[in-house]
Design a protein around this motif. Sequence first.
Motif: not given
Lengths: 387, 387
Positions: A207-211, A256-259, B239-243
């Motif tokens: 999990p990396h928070k790239g929702y 999809i690999q970005k970030g 996390t919120l800001a980047s998403n």
Amino acid sequence: MLNFELYNPVKLIFGKGEIEKLSTLIPKESKVLVAYGGGSIFKNGIYDQVKTALQGFDVVEFGGIEANPYYETLMKAVDIIREQKIDFILAVGGGSVIDGVKFISAAVHFQGNPMDILHQRILFKEGADVVPFGTVLTLPATGSEMNSGSVISIKATQEKRDFGGSAMFPKFSICDPTVIASLPKRQLQNGVIDAYVHVLEQYLTYPHKGYLQDRIAESILQTLIEVGPQVVENPTDYTLASNFMWSCTMALNGLIQKGVPSDWATHMIGHELTALYNIDHARTLAIIGPNLFRVLFETKKEKLAQYGKRVFQLTGTEEEIARQAIEATVAFYHTMGMKTKISENAANIENTADFIVNRFEKRGWKALGERQNLTLDKLREIVELSY
Amino acid sequence: MLNFELYNPVKLIFGKGEIEKLSTLIPKESKVLVAYGGGSIFKNGIYDQVKTALQGFDVVEFGGIEANPYYETLMKAVDIIREQKIDFILAVGGGSVIDGVKFISAAVHFQGNPMDILHQRILFKEGADVVPFGTVLTLPATGSEMNSGSVISIKATQEKRDFGGSAMFPKFSICDPTVIASLPKRQLQNGVIDAYVHVLEQYLTYPHKGYLQDRIAESILQTLIEVGPQVVENPTDYTLASNFMWSCTMALNGLIQKGVPSDWATHMIGHELTALYNIDHARTLAIIGPNLFRVLFETKKEKLAQYGKRVFQLTGTEEEIARQAIEATVAFYHTMGMKTKISENAANIENTADFIVNRFEKRGWKALGERQNLTLDKLREIVELSY
């Protein structure tokens, strides 16, 4: 989310009947090398369409680029381009032809031994002196039509190596989904699985928070699960063909690999199975991937559980869902005609683990994967589980 | 799936601390116009970061580009560029500043009356003689940092008009999610809704068998629903800001519209509410959108039902889900601080429908929307429902 840079200047022309636009995409007055593979383009009419669209251009042909294209073959095209002062290359084919053309493009003006491009993994950045090229995609699978990477095999040493860089983006790619109508079922199956595993390599990490990245990756997986089993039976269905083709491109055009972290160990190991036994690339991925998830279960289980819930709608405890997600993946691979053991794909395989471990050791590779925790011990375990 | 062409050469630099890369992105020896808005960049430290990064460049400043930027304001910058022989523009701001800079870029060398760019909706294709520009995004919302469109207001006639073309892509855009930390809550709310409606305009049409496009659109909607209510309360949460920031870019960088029909009628009508009453752009979309879905329910209900099921997990008959999806959308807008009636946002509004219908008639617009079935009668109904 990790910092990232997104740059993809490929002009993608997608849809039925678009091959005729070729004449407007290649610079006027170009001398063009048309590169292709084993000749399937003669049977399915694509050769004729390309030739018609290229009327007025000075065209030289180079056929015979094999699946998992050989350095040795590609160097012949490099010589032709140097001798005949060709200034544009058109790849007409699937990922192998396109990857091969990327190598040709890079090698023509390369100062030094072209083999170094592969062994030293030379990065060709914007502005590098390469021969511009475009593509007409005939086999959806690798995403090579919209990315800047390339994988080349070396016949002499039985190796598969990759290279790339932003100078290796095609100037344009024409993706006409109707081209898949004449493809053998096996190639269609391979294309679906190749794209599917491309997504997993960039998604099934930790999990990396790239929702948003996760959700887009899941979108591609869901679409491939939806259309994959049908498109191999009905390749003339345009809805299936177009969603299949677009999913393959999106699976590996860099987006999809970005970030996010990415893995790619399944590919690194799979490449060796192709080099050793000539097993189809996609089939090596279907063999290795699930066993890699089993061996690295503890560090991948959070993403496996998310994958299980969102893509397969599994329920249970996190641990149960994560384990079931691996089995659901194998079941999908079987539905797509994959045989998920090495022994079902090749003979005399008993030394495979030794061979691959030794080779990785020689290259100085101590660990692979998004956490660099796939050590040589684990590598051996994954390969042996795959027998 | 419809045929499409995807081309987006913007170099997107995304992440914390990336503003310092400016000096490597702008061509050496450039004389740079730094364009910005009302001066918030002086308070949040971005001006200082930009100035530091631009040391060594010859820089001219142009501040005061307003929200919904005026043609009249932008023409002052055009004059400065012509007089001072500036050869690069750096937009530091949100969608208004970036859209404004696109107009400036196009107008400098335009042969003829620059007003025609808007009234005749001139298309600036690759190779057009425009001034190159880059952006530093300070307010996620419009996607302008990664697209080639622009919306400009004309003060003299109280109009909002759009133009664009592939010459209008920024050369680069730097998106640092930490910039949102200092934004007022109202602007964050607007950004979330602006991006959300951008997706709906490209998604909520009719079933078109672009399965992957639909799923990617739903991914962005789901991410905005997940992070939107939280990010306006906790804009320092990376996390919120980047998403949030990445969702805004992806909502309107051209990708999700490829191969599918799109609507944009909510924007066309909303623009008039901004022109008439200076209501924030996003808030006009929150007012008009749901009523447009109600009035065009019969032709949009299949997609509304898909949206209700996949994005809001609604259950029931298709018709019930479709109707509930509209209410769930309004509820989300309310959660995000939107007031969804014109009368909650402006006074003396009784002639709004007459005014907008008359204006559209004068422009010769008989119908809007993905099916061109939003006639002037329906337009009146939508606006009156919005009172």
